[in-house]
Design an enzyme around this catalytic site. Structure first.
Site, mmCIF file in Angstrom:
data_model
loop_
_atom_site.group_PDB
_atom_site.id
_atom_site.type_symbol
_atom_site.label_atom_id
_atom_site.label_comp_id
_atom_site.label_asym_id
_atom_site.label_seq_id
_atom_site.Cartn_x
_atom_site.Cartn_y
_atom_site.Cartn_z
ATOM 1 N N HIS A 110 -2.798 6.892 3.886
ATOM 2 C CA HIS A 110 -3.320 5.687 3.243
ATOM 3 C C HIS A 110 -4.674 5.350 3.862
ATOM 4 O O HIS A 110 -4.837 5.362 5.076
ATOM 5 C CB HIS A 110 -2.329 4.537 3.438
ATOM 6 C CG HIS A 110 -2.889 3.213 3.022
ATOM 7 N ND1 HIS A 110 -3.548 3.043 1.824
ATOM 8 C CD2 HIS A 110 -2.916 2.011 3.659
ATOM 9 C CE1 HIS A 110 -3.939 1.786 1.738
ATOM 10 N NE2 HIS A 110 -3.587 1.145 2.833
ATOM 11 N N CYS A 168 0.819 -1.218 0.000
ATOM 12 C CA CYS A 168 0.000 0.000 0.000
ATOM 13 C C CYS A 168 0.849 1.264 0.000
ATOM 14 O O CYS A 168 0.339 2.353 -0.249
ATOM 15 C CB CYS A 168 -0.931 0.012 1.203
ATOM 16 S SG CYS A 168 -2.006 -1.425 1.283
ATOM 17 N N ASN A 208 -10.333 0.350 1.200
ATOM 18 C CA ASN A 208 -8.871 0.334 1.082
ATOM 19 C C ASN A 208 -8.497 -0.147 -0.323
ATOM 20 O O ASN A 208 -8.666 -1.318 -0.651
ATOM 21 C CB ASN A 208 -8.303 -0.607 2.152
ATOM 22 C CG ASN A 208 -6.789 -0.704 2.109
ATOM 23 O OD1 ASN A 208 -6.151 -0.238 1.169
ATOM 24 N ND2 ASN A 208 -6.215 -1.329 3.123
HETATM 25 O O1 UT7 Z 1 -3.530 -1.508 3.832
HETATM 26 C C1 UT7 Z 1 -3.139 -2.292 4.906
HETATM 27 C C2 UT7 Z 1 -4.076 -3.435 4.978
HETATM 28 N N1 UT7 Z 1 -4.663 -3.779 6.209
HETATM 29 C C3 UT7 Z 1 -5.060 -2.989 7.207
HETATM 30 O O2 UT7 Z 1 -4.852 -1.831 7.240
HETATM 31 C C4 UT7 Z 1 -5.790 -3.643 8.315
HETATM 32 C C5 UT7 Z 1 -5.481 -3.058 9.652
HETATM 33 N N2 UT7 Z 1 -6.329 -3.662 10.660
HETATM 34 C C6 UT7 Z 1 -7.612 -3.332 10.808
HETATM 35 O O3 UT7 Z 1 -8.112 -2.464 10.133
HETATM 36 C C7 UT7 Z 1 -8.387 -4.026 11.907
HETATM 37 O O4 UT7 Z 1 -7.509 -4.828 12.658
HETATM 38 C C8 UT7 Z 1 -9.551 -4.908 11.348
HETATM 39 C C9 UT7 Z 1 -10.633 -4.010 10.777
HETATM 40 C C10 UT7 Z 1 -9.030 -5.845 10.287
HETATM 41 C C11 UT7 Z 1 -10.172 -5.703 12.489
HETATM 42 O O5 UT7 Z 1 -10.603 -4.843 13.514
HETATM 43 P P1 UT7 Z 1 -10.269 -5.211 15.044
HETATM 44 O O6 UT7 Z 1 -10.905 -4.194 15.869
HETATM 45 O O7 UT7 Z 1 -8.765 -5.363 15.130
HETATM 46 O O8 UT7 Z 1 -11.043 -6.590 15.234
HETATM 47 P P2 UT7 Z 1 -10.452 -8.012 15.621
HETATM 48 O O9 UT7 Z 1 -9.618 -8.560 14.513
HETATM 49 O O10 UT7 Z 1 -9.844 -7.942 16.985
HETATM 50 O O11 UT7 Z 1 -11.782 -8.873 15.706
HETATM 51 C C12 UT7 Z 1 -12.764 -8.606 16.709
HETATM 52 C C13 UT7 Z 1 -13.889 -9.569 16.482
HETATM 53 C C14 UT7 Z 1 -13.449 -11.027 16.306
HETATM 54 O O12 UT7 Z 1 -14.426 -11.857 16.945
HETATM 55 P P3 UT7 Z 1 -14.110 -12.522 18.359
HETATM 56 O O13 UT7 Z 1 -12.879 -13.359 18.150
HETATM 57 O O14 UT7 Z 1 -13.869 -11.362 19.284
HETATM 58 O O15 UT7 Z 1 -15.349 -13.294 18.639
HETATM 59 C C15 UT7 Z 1 -13.526 -11.247 14.816
HETATM 60 O O16 UT7 Z 1 -13.763 -12.602 14.480
HETATM 61 O O17 UT7 Z 1 -14.591 -9.235 15.289
HETATM 62 C C16 UT7 Z 1 -14.732 -10.409 14.464
HETATM 63 N N3 UT7 Z 1 -14.745 -9.989 13.069
HETATM 64 C C17 UT7 Z 1 -15.859 -9.617 12.429
HETATM 65 N N4 UT7 Z 1 -17.147 -9.552 12.828
HETATM 66 C C18 UT7 Z 1 -18.053 -9.131 11.941
HETATM 67 C C19 UT7 Z 1 -13.689 -9.871 12.220
HETATM 68 N N5 UT7 Z 1 -14.133 -9.427 11.019
HETATM 69 C C20 UT7 Z 1 -15.466 -9.277 11.123
HETATM 70 C C21 UT7 Z 1 -16.463 -8.845 10.230
HETATM 71 N N6 UT7 Z 1 -17.735 -8.782 10.684
HETATM 72 N N7 UT7 Z 1 -16.202 -8.469 8.968
#
Ligand code: UT7
Length: 329
Positions: free
Chosen positions: A256, A112, A286
């Site tokens: 970004h 990115c 993104n």
């Molecule tokens: O360009 C660079 C590319 N990538 C990025 O920039 C990504 C950077 N990271 C992020 O933006 C965030 O970490 C995410 C948006 C990917 C995730 O947000 P988070 O607040 O870090 O959530 P998490 O991964 O800690 O997940 C929290 C919960 C989990 O459930 P449990 O284990 O707590 O029961 C996930 O399974 O949210 C769940 N979850 C979802 N729920 C509904 C993960 N994705 C989803 C979804 N819908 N799409």
């Protein structure tokens, strides 16, 4: 004599996928996506479209804005993480689409951060007199490498392309616009934060790798989240230092567009007014290497960013790469 901005362009494919559409694909909700990312819609390529087609269109718009033709391009530099073909990449197809006959071209792979890396490289090449007019394109079609059954990634990405034409500033006029400073960094210890396991030479594609979905983009989301903010902060300050400027000289920051929470945290750490920060990820999600040039082009075309404004573009991405460029429009 550094690189001056001659024109910008962008292209988003017409097809729009909403968070509500995603609710019928995976176990997610509009509320979760908006709260955790700020994203509401994203543009996706139709099956009949090629990623390089987006690059050709964005480039055409940039050339038109610059009142130049494709024959004025001395180098085509394409920042993309997932090219049209692993070999020969995307650049030859964009060159072909633009009707370039002899100009050199190459792909630059810095995730990115690719557009920021590409702009800094182009600046150096123009400054050294190696090339005059360089078209830098950021292009990404992540929908083609997304596992549409994986809710942790499929809600995050969109497709698109953005382009800038850079050319030499005019020394005789004591030109002060253009690229004023840049800073690039890497952290290879985090190389697997964002990766595609199979399809390269380390794990060649096979029926087994495809069955295991190893050709899709994988991400250590929370690891990326934690490191993105300090990285973009460090890059922003280093690029400003390179330009002998401070944050008070900056009119706009274009980070970004990965996650609104990441951008909000950056705004807090830099202690800048959020009205000076460009955000379009709610509409486009993104778009990886394309995110900054799309946001730059939209802001210039809507006249939000005005001639003479100082803009800092800062990014992080797979590698892990990060960096920033200071541009006076
Ligand atoms: O360009 C660079 C590319 N990538 C990025 O920039 C990504 C950077 N990271 C992020 O933006 C965030 O970490 C995410 C948006 C990917 C995730 O947000 P988070 O607040 O870090 O959530 P998490 O991964 O800690 O997940 C929290 C919960 C989990 O459930 P449990 O284990 O707590 O029961 C996930 O399974 O949210 C769940 N979850 C979802 N729920 C509904 C993960 N994705 C989803 C979804 N819908 N799409």
């Amino acid at each position: 004599m550094g690189a001056k901005l001659l024109g910008t362009g962008s292209y988003l494919p017409p097809k729009v996928l909403t968070n509500e559409d995603l609710e019928s694909l995976v176990d997610t909700s509009n509320e979760w996506i908006v709260q955790r990312t700020g994203i509401r819609t994203r543009h996706l390529l139709e099956e009949s479209e090629l990623a390089s087609d987006m690059g050709v269109r964005a480039s055409g718009n940039a050339l038109e804005a610059a009142e130049r033709s494709a024959q004025d391009i001395d180098l085509l530099l394409v920042a993309t993480t997932f090219p049209d073909m692993i070999c020969p990449g995307s650049a030859p197809f964009i060159a072909e689409g633009l009707g370039l006959t002899h100009a050199p071209f190459f792909d630059l792979k810095a995730g990115c951060s690719g557009f920021v890396y590409g702009t800094a490289v182009a600046h150096g090449l123009i400054q050294s007199g190696t090339f005059r007019n360089i078209l830098v394109i950021g292009i990404e079609a992540l929908s083609r490498v997304t596992d549409w059954e994986d809710r942790r990634t499929c809600v995050l990405f969109g497709d698109g392309a953005g382009a800038v034409l850079l050319g030499p500033g005019d020394e005789a006029c004591n030109e002060t616009s253009g690229i004023l400073g840049a800073a690039l960094f890497g952290d290879a210890e985090k190389a697997l934060y964002l990766h595609t396991l199979a399809g390269g030479t380390r794990h060649p594609a096979s029926a087994e790798t495809v069955a295991n979905k190893e050709h899709y983009l994988r991400m250590e989301g929370s690891g990326v989240f934690r490191t993105a903010v300090p990285m973009m902060e460090k890059a922003t300050l280093a690029a400003l230092d390179d330009a002998n400027l401070s944050l008070s000289d900056v009119d706009w920051i274009i980070p970004h567009q990965a996650n609104k929470r990441i951008i909000d945290a950056l705004v807090r750490r830099l202690n800048v007014d959020e009205d000076r920060v460009v955000v379009n990820l709610d509409r486009v999600a993104n778009t990886s290497a394309a995110s900054i040039p799309i946001a730059l082009d939209e802001s210039i075309r809507s006249q939000r960013i005005q001639p003479g404004d100082v803009v800092v573009m800062t990014a992080f991405g797979a590698g892990v790469t990060y960096g920033a460029v200071v541009l006076k429009v």
